[in-house]
Write an enzyme that holds these catalytic residues in place. Sequence first.
Site, PDB file in Angstrom:
ATOM      1  N   ILE A  24       0.824  -1.208   0.000  1.00 21.62           N
ATOM      2  CA  ILE A  24       0.000   0.000   0.000  1.00 21.62           C
ATOM      3  C   ILE A  24       0.857   1.257   0.000  1.00 21.62           C
ATOM      4  O   ILE A  24       0.558   2.232  -0.697  1.00 21.62           O
ATOM      5  CB  ILE A  24      -0.951  -0.015   1.214  1.00 21.62           C
ATOM      6  N   ASP A  43      11.503   3.477   3.999  1.00 15.85           N
ATOM      7  CA  ASP A  43      11.283   2.084   4.387  1.00 15.85           C
ATOM      8  C   ASP A  43      12.600   1.528   4.902  1.00 15.85           C
ATOM      9  O   ASP A  43      13.638   2.196   4.834  1.00 15.85           O
ATOM     10  CB  ASP A  43      10.765   1.269   3.204  1.00 15.85           C
ATOM     11  N   ASP A  66      13.835   3.161   9.902  1.00 13.34           N
ATOM     12  CA  ASP A  66      13.420   2.154  10.877  1.00 13.34           C
ATOM     13  C   ASP A  66      12.591   2.880  11.922  1.00 13.34           C
ATOM     14  O   ASP A  66      13.128   3.630  12.748  1.00 13.34           O
ATOM     15  CB  ASP A  66      14.645   1.495  11.517  1.00 13.34           C
ATOM     16  N   VAL A  67      11.276   2.685  11.900  1.00 15.07           N
ATOM     17  CA  VAL A  67      10.400   3.460  12.779  1.00 15.07           C
ATOM     18  C   VAL A  67      10.537   3.069  14.244  1.00 15.07           C
ATOM     19  O   VAL A  67       9.963   3.730  15.117  1.00 15.07           O
ATOM     20  CB  VAL A  67       8.919   3.355  12.349  1.00 15.07           C
ATOM     21  N   TYR A 159      -1.510  -8.099  16.455  1.00 13.40           N
ATOM     22  CA  TYR A 159      -1.751  -7.236  15.291  1.00 13.40           C
ATOM     23  C   TYR A 159      -3.087  -6.512  15.433  1.00 13.40           C
ATOM     24  O   TYR A 159      -3.168  -5.292  15.230  1.00 13.40           O
ATOM     25  CB  TYR A 159      -1.729  -8.069  14.015  1.00 13.40           C
ATOM     26  N   PRO A 189      -8.114  -0.442   5.675  1.00 15.77           N
ATOM     27  CA  PRO A 189      -8.312  -1.331   4.535  1.00 15.77           C
ATOM     28  C   PRO A 189      -8.952  -2.639   4.983  1.00 15.77           C
ATOM     29  O   PRO A 189      -8.807  -3.071   6.131  1.00 15.77           O
ATOM     30  CB  PRO A 189      -6.889  -1.590   4.034  1.00 15.77           C
ATOM     31  N   GLY A 190      -9.653  -3.257   4.078  1.00 15.60           N
ATOM     32  CA  GLY A 190     -10.071  -4.628   4.301  1.00 15.60           C
ATOM     33  C   GLY A 190      -8.917  -5.531   3.907  1.00 15.60           C
ATOM     34  O   GLY A 190      -7.768  -5.272   4.254  1.00 15.60           O
ATOM     35  N   VAL A 192      -6.333  -6.673   1.315  1.00 16.51           N
ATOM     36  CA  VAL A 192      -5.711  -6.057   0.146  1.00 16.51           C
ATOM     37  C   VAL A 192      -4.631  -6.989  -0.391  1.00 16.51           C
ATOM     38  O   VAL A 192      -3.831  -7.530   0.380  1.00 16.51           O
ATOM     39  CB  VAL A 192      -5.106  -4.679   0.503  1.00 16.51           C
ATOM     40  N   ASP A 193      -4.614  -7.164  -1.681  1.00 15.11           N
ATOM     41  CA  ASP A 193      -3.690  -8.114  -2.308  1.00 15.11           C
ATOM     42  C   ASP A 193      -2.290  -7.510  -2.368  1.00 15.11           C
ATOM     43  O   ASP A 193      -1.897  -6.891  -3.355  1.00 15.11           O
ATOM     44  CB  ASP A 193      -4.180  -8.478  -3.712  1.00 15.11           C
TER      45      ASP A 193
END
Length: 263
Positions: A24, A43, A66-67, A159, A189-190, A192-193
């Site tokens: 995403i 990222d 790196d968050v 999660y 989101p539902g 997501v591919d």
Amino acid sequence: MTDTETGRRLSGKVALVTGGASGIGKAVCQRFAAEGAKVVVADLDAGKCVAVAEAIGADAWGVALDVTRQDSIEEAVRFSIAAAGKIDILVNAAGIYEVESILEISGERTAKVFQVNIEGLIFMTQAVARHMVERGAAGRIINFSSQAGRRGEGPAVAYCASKAAVISITQSCALELIRYGINVNAIAPGVVDTPMWDVVDAKLGSREGLQPGEVKARVAAAVPAGRFGAAEEQAAMAAFLAGPDAAYIVAQCYNVDGGNVMS
């Protein structure tokens, strides 16, 4: 015609997107660039970030982030300001997934999920919001939650908890920051591919003795729309929330999920 009328509603804006190298986050970077924004792709893998930025073209940069490390957060913010001059939009799309159930999850794994999905989002938001407030300029912050965080989906207790927290964090930050002209909203989101779902399919399929792809097929069949969503559909909502038409939207979480949750 105005930029909004020509489909470039983010012209003149600078966006920092965490988790921007894939899934995403990558789709958001691409959509924002198409809408006229300058984009910083952030990222863990600097090489992948640079590759995404180069594919976008001019006015896009890649930076390692790196968050879970405050120094990395601060460096990514400094890099973005040095490269593009400012940050108008932050998209918190970085996140990790754990499949383990309540009977299996460990303290170490739970801590890691919370460190990335909750603390990382909080301190990225803090660092960018401070910059926006210092500039005295309006801004947008968009957080990615999950439908799992609203209704709970086992086995993924850590999660689900982390993504439920994202909604609450979004609301708290929104009410505090709107006085500075900073709108904070979320997207849930539902299914997501993305590459993450391939991992989930493999892990859940292994647990249940299913062939690769069977879990994804079962999940897709349960969506009222009858399919997985596309990352680009999430990016379209992010572009709307980042744009001028969303100026009066504050502290909301939008379902982009093919009808999984009705609200």
